[in-house]
Design a protein around this motif. Structure first.
Motif, PDB file in Angstrom:
ATOM      1  N   ALA A  21       0.828  -1.208   0.000  1.00  0.00           N
ATOM      2  CA  ALA A  21       0.000   0.000   0.000  1.00  0.00           C
ATOM      3  C   ALA A  21       0.862   1.258   0.000  1.00  0.00           C
ATOM      4  CB  ALA A  21      -0.927  -0.003   1.216  1.00  0.00           C
ATOM      5  N   LEU A  22       1.945   1.216   0.730  1.00  0.00           N
ATOM      6  CA  LEU A  22       2.852   2.363   0.773  1.00  0.00           C
ATOM      7  C   LEU A  22       3.448   2.634  -0.602  1.00  0.00           C
ATOM      8  CD1 LEU A  22       4.335   4.523   2.361  1.00  0.00           C
ATOM      9  CD2 LEU A  22       5.957   2.792   3.147  1.00  0.00           C
ATOM     10  N   LEU A  23       3.849   1.595  -1.294  1.00  0.00           N
ATOM     11  CA  LEU A  23       4.363   1.758  -2.651  1.00  0.00           C
ATOM     12  C   LEU A  23       3.301   2.357  -3.567  1.00  0.00           C
ATOM     13  CD1 LEU A  23       6.266  -1.630  -3.162  1.00  0.00           C
ATOM     14  CD2 LEU A  23       7.251   0.580  -2.560  1.00  0.00           C
ATOM     15  N   LEU A  24       2.092   1.846  -3.475  1.00  0.00           N
ATOM     16  CA  LEU A  24       1.011   2.306  -4.342  1.00  0.00           C
ATOM     17  C   LEU A  24       0.673   3.772  -4.106  1.00  0.00           C
ATOM     18  CD1 LEU A  24      -1.381  -0.786  -4.109  1.00  0.00           C
ATOM     19  CD2 LEU A  24      -0.040  -0.085  -6.107  1.00  0.00           C
ATOM     20  N   THR A  25       0.665   4.194  -2.854  1.00  0.00           N
ATOM     21  CA  THR A  25       0.250   5.563  -2.557  1.00  0.00           C
ATOM     22  C   THR A  25       1.237   6.597  -3.072  1.00  0.00           C
ATOM     23  OG1 THR A  25       1.276   5.428  -0.358  1.00  0.00           O
ATOM     24  CG2 THR A  25      -1.068   4.949  -0.509  1.00  0.00           C
ATOM     25  N   THR A  26       2.506   6.260  -3.197  1.00  0.00           N
ATOM     26  CA  THR A  26       3.468   7.244  -3.698  1.00  0.00           C
ATOM     27  C   THR A  26       3.297   7.492  -5.188  1.00  0.00           C
ATOM     28  OG1 THR A  26       5.231   5.607  -4.136  1.00  0.00           O
ATOM     29  CG2 THR A  26       5.154   6.590  -1.932  1.00  0.00           C
ATOM     30  N   VAL A  27       2.534   6.632  -5.847  1.00  0.00           N
ATOM     31  CA  VAL A  27       2.263   6.791  -7.278  1.00  0.00           C
ATOM     32  C   VAL A  27       0.834   7.283  -7.513  1.00  0.00           C
ATOM     33  CG1 VAL A  27       2.112   5.618  -9.497  1.00  0.00           C
ATOM     34  CG2 VAL A  27       3.942   5.025  -7.899  1.00  0.00           C
ATOM     35  N   ALA A  28      -0.133   6.626  -6.876  1.00  0.00           N
ATOM     36  CA  ALA A  28      -1.547   6.923  -7.130  1.00  0.00           C
ATOM     37  C   ALA A  28      -2.151   7.897  -6.133  1.00  0.00           C
ATOM     38  CB  ALA A  28      -2.355   5.626  -7.123  1.00  0.00           C
ATOM     39  N   GLY A  29      -1.429   8.207  -5.060  1.00  0.00           N
ATOM     40  CA  GLY A  29      -1.970   9.097  -4.052  1.00  0.00           C
ATOM     41  C   GLY A  29      -2.654   8.349  -2.931  1.00  0.00           C
ATOM     42  N   LEU A  30      -2.703   8.977  -1.770  1.00  0.00           N
ATOM     43  CA  LEU A  30      -3.312   8.335  -0.605  1.00  0.00           C
ATOM     44  C   LEU A  30      -4.823   8.236  -0.766  1.00  0.00           C
ATOM     45  CD1 LEU A  30      -2.618   7.146   2.171  1.00  0.00           C
ATOM     46  CD2 LEU A  30      -2.817   9.440   3.130  1.00  0.00           C
ATOM     47  N   ASP A  31      -5.437   9.226  -1.404  1.00  0.00           N
ATOM     48  CA  ASP A  31      -6.883   9.187  -1.585  1.00  0.00           C
ATOM     49  C   ASP A  31      -7.301   8.080  -2.553  1.00  0.00           C
ATOM     50  OD1 ASP A  31      -9.523  10.347  -1.092  1.00  0.00           O
ATOM     51  OD2 ASP A  31      -9.465  10.919  -3.198  1.00  0.00           O
ATOM     52  N   GLY A  32      -6.407   7.744  -3.485  1.00  0.00           N
ATOM     53  CA  GLY A  32      -6.723   6.705  -4.452  1.00  0.00           C
ATOM     54  C   GLY A  32      -6.557   5.301  -3.921  1.00  0.00           C
ATOM     55  N   LEU A  33      -6.064   5.188  -2.695  1.00  0.00           N
ATOM     56  CA  LEU A  33      -5.842   3.872  -2.110  1.00  0.00           C
ATOM     57  C   LEU A  33      -7.164   3.238  -1.691  1.00  0.00           C
ATOM     58  CD1 LEU A  33      -3.607   1.883  -1.105  1.00  0.00           C
ATOM     59  CD2 LEU A  33      -3.772   3.034   1.111  1.00  0.00           C
ATOM     60  N   SER A  34      -7.319   1.965  -1.983  1.00  0.00           N
ATOM     61  CA  SER A  34      -8.525   1.242  -1.568  1.00  0.00           C
ATOM     62  C   SER A  34      -8.159  -0.187  -1.216  1.00  0.00           C
ATOM     63  CB  SER A  34      -9.570   1.244  -2.683  1.00  0.00           C
ATOM     64  OG  SER A  34      -9.132   0.450  -3.775  1.00  0.00           O
ATOM     65  N   LEU A  35      -9.021  -0.823  -0.434  1.00  0.00           N
ATOM     66  CA  LEU A  35      -8.807  -2.223  -0.088  1.00  0.00           C
ATOM     67  C   LEU A  35      -8.814  -3.092  -1.341  1.00  0.00           C
ATOM     68  CD1 LEU A  35     -11.079  -2.389   3.084  1.00  0.00           C
ATOM     69  CD2 LEU A  35      -8.594  -2.625   3.048  1.00  0.00           C
ATOM     70  N   GLN A  37      -7.901  -2.211  -4.391  1.00  0.00           N
ATOM     71  CA  GLN A  37      -6.658  -1.983  -5.114  1.00  0.00           C
ATOM     72  C   GLN A  37      -5.510  -2.783  -4.505  1.00  0.00           C
ATOM     73  OE1 GLN A  37      -4.846   1.868  -4.479  1.00  0.00           O
ATOM     74  NE2 GLN A  37      -4.175   2.006  -6.615  1.00  0.00           N
ATOM     75  N   VAL A  38      -5.402  -2.758  -3.193  1.00  0.00           N
ATOM     76  CA  VAL A  38      -4.328  -3.489  -2.515  1.00  0.00           C
ATOM     77  C   VAL A  38      -4.526  -4.993  -2.669  1.00  0.00           C
ATOM     78  CG1 VAL A  38      -3.192  -3.914  -0.314  1.00  0.00           C
ATOM     79  CG2 VAL A  38      -3.968  -1.613  -0.877  1.00  0.00           C
ATOM     80  N   ALA A  39      -5.759  -5.442  -2.541  1.00  0.00           N
ATOM     81  CA  ALA A  39      -6.048  -6.871  -2.685  1.00  0.00           C
ATOM     82  C   ALA A  39      -5.666  -7.360  -4.073  1.00  0.00           C
ATOM     83  CB  ALA A  39      -7.523  -7.131  -2.418  1.00  0.00           C
ATOM     84  N   ASP A  40      -6.003  -6.585  -5.104  1.00  0.00           N
ATOM     85  CA  ASP A  40      -5.654  -6.961  -6.469  1.00  0.00           C
ATOM     86  C   ASP A  40      -4.141  -7.012  -6.652  1.00  0.00           C
ATOM     87  OD1 ASP A  40      -8.305  -7.128  -7.113  1.00  0.00           O
ATOM     88  OD2 ASP A  40      -8.410  -5.154  -8.064  1.00  0.00           O
ATOM     89  N   ALA A  41      -3.437  -6.042  -6.078  1.00  0.00           N
ATOM     90  CA  ALA A  41      -1.980  -5.982  -6.224  1.00  0.00           C
ATOM     91  C   ALA A  41      -1.299  -7.170  -5.561  1.00  0.00           C
ATOM     92  CB  ALA A  41      -1.447  -4.673  -5.643  1.00  0.00           C
ATOM     93  N   LEU A  42      -1.890  -7.649  -4.464  1.00  0.00           N
ATOM     94  CA  LEU A  42      -1.296  -8.762  -3.716  1.00  0.00           C
ATOM     95  C   LEU A  42      -1.855 -10.118  -4.145  1.00  0.00           C
ATOM     96  CD1 LEU A  42      -1.207  -7.239  -0.125  1.00  0.00           C
ATOM     97  CD2 LEU A  42       0.767  -7.825  -1.527  1.00  0.00           C
ATOM     98  N   GLY A  43      -2.915 -10.102  -4.938  1.00  0.00           N
ATOM     99  CA  GLY A  43      -3.532 -11.355  -5.350  1.00  0.00           C
ATOM    100  C   GLY A  43      -4.262 -12.055  -4.232  1.00  0.00           C
ATOM    101  N   VAL A  44      -4.894 -11.270  -3.342  1.00  0.00           N
ATOM    102  CA  VAL A  44      -5.663 -11.850  -2.238  1.00  0.00           C
ATOM    103  C   VAL A  44      -7.088 -11.323  -2.315  1.00  0.00           C
ATOM    104  CG1 VAL A  44      -3.628 -12.059  -0.765  1.00  0.00           C
ATOM    105  CG2 VAL A  44      -5.039  -9.991  -0.643  1.00  0.00           C
ATOM    106  N   SER A  45      -7.960 -11.879  -1.493  1.00  0.00           N
ATOM    107  CA  SER A  45      -9.356 -11.438  -1.506  1.00  0.00           C
ATOM    108  C   SER A  45      -9.515 -10.169  -0.674  1.00  0.00           C
ATOM    109  CB  SER A  45     -10.262 -12.531  -0.940  1.00  0.00           C
ATOM    110  OG  SER A  45     -10.009 -12.731   0.441  1.00  0.00           O
TER     111      SER A  45
END
Length: 211
Positions: A21-35, A37-45
């Motif tokens: 999530a920390l990696l993602l937020t430095t690119v997409a922004g903290l507001d763009g972070l979602s559960l 998005q993180v689940a898809d990036a990690l391949g989990v539910s």
């Protein structure tokens, strides 16, 4: 005492999620972070993440705290190997630039990005970011004040101004590096603080020339 395996796995999952999530937020922004998005990036539910965070806001706050822990580990803690005073202030600045140069975060700096994103958006996210920035500036000011108290910087030197200048150089460097070039930008950031502190130092020879 036997450690609960589920607890260990849960902590590992939490750490892995926050790292991503920390990696993602430095690119997409903290507001763009979602559960999702993180689940898809990690391949989990997504449902599996609800065991740790019940809302987007809870995840955002956890990411801020995770980024702060990383900042402490990578930037603040290494600087304490340097002697107290002006050399420790230089060491903090150097550790910060080295961290940026490592490209550990694809967007450069979590806090620079998040503070710009939320500075005009009242709420708990901005409050948490503001608390971190306040603590960081207090820390830098304390290092400068210690250098004055030790007699390494002139008595008239203003610790708050030195802290502001140090922070400004760090933020400017990480924001300009992708556009103006990493090598030249970080070199200027190192040289600028060195020159400034040399002007204020009672014994400039204790300061090491930046490479």
């Amino acid at each position: 005492m036997t450690t609960d395996g589920r607890l260990v796995r849960g902590e590992r999952t939490r750490a892995a999620v926050l790292d991503r999530a920390l990696l993602l937020t430095t690119v997409a922004g903290l507001d763009g972070l979602s559960l999702s998005q993180v689940a898809d990036a990690l391949g989990v539910s997504k449902s599996g993440l609800f065991a740790h965070w019940r809302s987007k806001e809870a995840l955002q706050l956890a990411v801020i705290d995770h980024a702060r822990a990383q900042w402490t580990e990578r930037i603040i803690r290494p600087a304490f190997d340097a002697p107290r005073g002006v050399r420790r202030l230089c060491a903090v600045h150097e550790a910060r630039l080295v961290f940026y140069e490592s490209e550990a975060l694809p967007g450069g700096c979590f806090f620079a990005t998040a503070n710009f994103e939320y500075h005009a958006r009242p709420g708990v996210i901005r409050d948490r970011l503001a608390a971190q920035l306040t603590d960081w500036m207090t820390f830098l000011t304390g290092l400068a004040a210690e250098a004055v108290a030790l007699g390494e910087l002139r008595p008239g030197a203003d610790p708050a101004t030195i802290a502001y200048e140090t922070e400004a150089l760090g933020v400017c460097a990480v924001m300009q590096a992708p556009v103006l070039g990493r090598e030249v930008t970080f070199r200027h950031a190192r040289r600028a603080l060195f020159e400034r502190l040399r002007e204020l130092a009672t014994d400039p020879t204790i300061l090491k020339e930046p490479s």
